[in-house]
Design a protein around this motif. Structure first.
Motif, mmCIF file in Angstrom:
data_model
loop_
_atom_site.group_PDB
_atom_site.id
_atom_site.type_symbol
_atom_site.label_atom_id
_atom_site.label_comp_id
_atom_site.label_asym_id
_atom_site.label_seq_id
_atom_site.Cartn_x
_atom_site.Cartn_y
_atom_site.Cartn_z
ATOM 1 N N ASN A 223 1.012 -1.323 -0.096
ATOM 2 C CA ASN A 223 -0.109 -0.051 -0.099
ATOM 3 C C ASN A 223 0.841 1.244 0.023
ATOM 4 O O ASN A 223 0.453 2.358 -0.589
ATOM 5 C CB ASN A 223 -1.096 -0.105 1.060
ATOM 6 N N ARG B 263 2.044 6.564 -7.032
ATOM 7 C CA ARG B 263 1.081 7.697 -7.384
ATOM 8 C C ARG B 263 1.419 8.862 -7.173
ATOM 9 O O ARG B 263 1.512 9.959 -7.991
ATOM 10 C CB ARG B 263 -0.378 7.392 -6.332
ATOM 11 N N ARG B 264 1.997 9.271 -6.123
ATOM 12 C CA ARG B 264 2.636 10.695 -5.952
ATOM 13 C C ARG B 264 4.081 10.923 -6.799
ATOM 14 O O ARG B 264 3.738 12.136 -6.979
ATOM 15 C CB ARG B 264 3.354 10.689 -4.265
ATOM 16 N N ASP C 299 0.990 4.143 -3.103
ATOM 17 C CA ASP C 299 0.904 5.354 -2.708
ATOM 18 C C ASP C 299 2.222 6.413 -3.195
ATOM 19 O O ASP C 299 2.054 7.497 -3.712
ATOM 20 C CB ASP C 299 0.881 5.796 -1.100
ATOM 21 N N ARG C 300 3.368 5.885 -2.928
ATOM 22 C CA ARG C 300 4.521 6.571 -3.514
ATOM 23 C C ARG C 300 4.637 6.709 -5.032
ATOM 24 O O ARG C 300 4.904 7.638 -5.391
ATOM 25 C CB ARG C 300 5.796 6.074 -2.843
#
Length: 169
Positions: free
Chosen positions: A56, A63-64, A60-61
């Motif tokens: 997860n 995506r960022r 997230d990283r």
């Protein structure tokens, strides 16, 4: 003159802005693995993480890093559900930063010899080696051909690492 605040960023300071993008625990590690590990897929990044990033957190990283323009995301032609992550030009230009961080960590932290050998080579090679590496990364990630006859920096770094691992036994 009025002070117009950017609602997205805490300040317009270049160091603050860089830290907002790169300052968490995992972003630089993910970029390192794309840059130096030549890993471009979620599963490669997850399985190859020596630090044990959770799926997860990795999602997230990624995506960022895409949202901040350091990585691009594209569908893999061989498999519909497979996404390839590649460095953008902004990501490629982090090579000197990564070299400086590796050099500092090697000199001031309890880094292992095997994992320090690439940082040492980048430090010794300096800007000339970094430029060659950035050209290679542009070729691998952006499809921009590098000068012909140029030896692979990734291969040099991998050979040095392999030799250090073999030497350590």
């Amino acid at each position: 003159m009025t002070d117009v605040r950017d609602p997205v960023h805490r300040s317009g300071c270049p160091i603050n802005l860089a830290i907002e993008v790169l300052g968490d625990r995992w972003s630089l590690v993910v970029l390192r693995d794309v840059m130096f590990g030549d890993r471009h897929y979620f599963r490669e990044l997850l399985a190859g993480s020596q630090e044990g990033i959770a799926s997860n957190i990795l999602a997230d990283r990624l995506r960022r890093l895409v949202a901040n323009g350091l990585l691009s995301r594209s569908a893999d032609e061989t498999h519909r559900q497979k996404i390839r992550y590649s460095l953008t030009e902004a990501g490629v230009q982090l090579v000197p930063v990564m070299a400086a961080l590796g050099s500092w960590g090697r000199r001031h932290m309890p880094a292992s010899h095997e994992l320090s050998v690439r940082a040492e080579l980048l430090e010794q090679g300096g800007p000339e080696l970094w430029d060659r590496f950035m050209d290679e990364l542009r070729e691998r990630n952006l499809g921009i051909p590098r000068p012909s006859g140029t030896r692979s920096v990734l291969a040099e770094l991998q050979e040095a690492y392999d030799a250090a691992v073999q030497e350590a036994g």
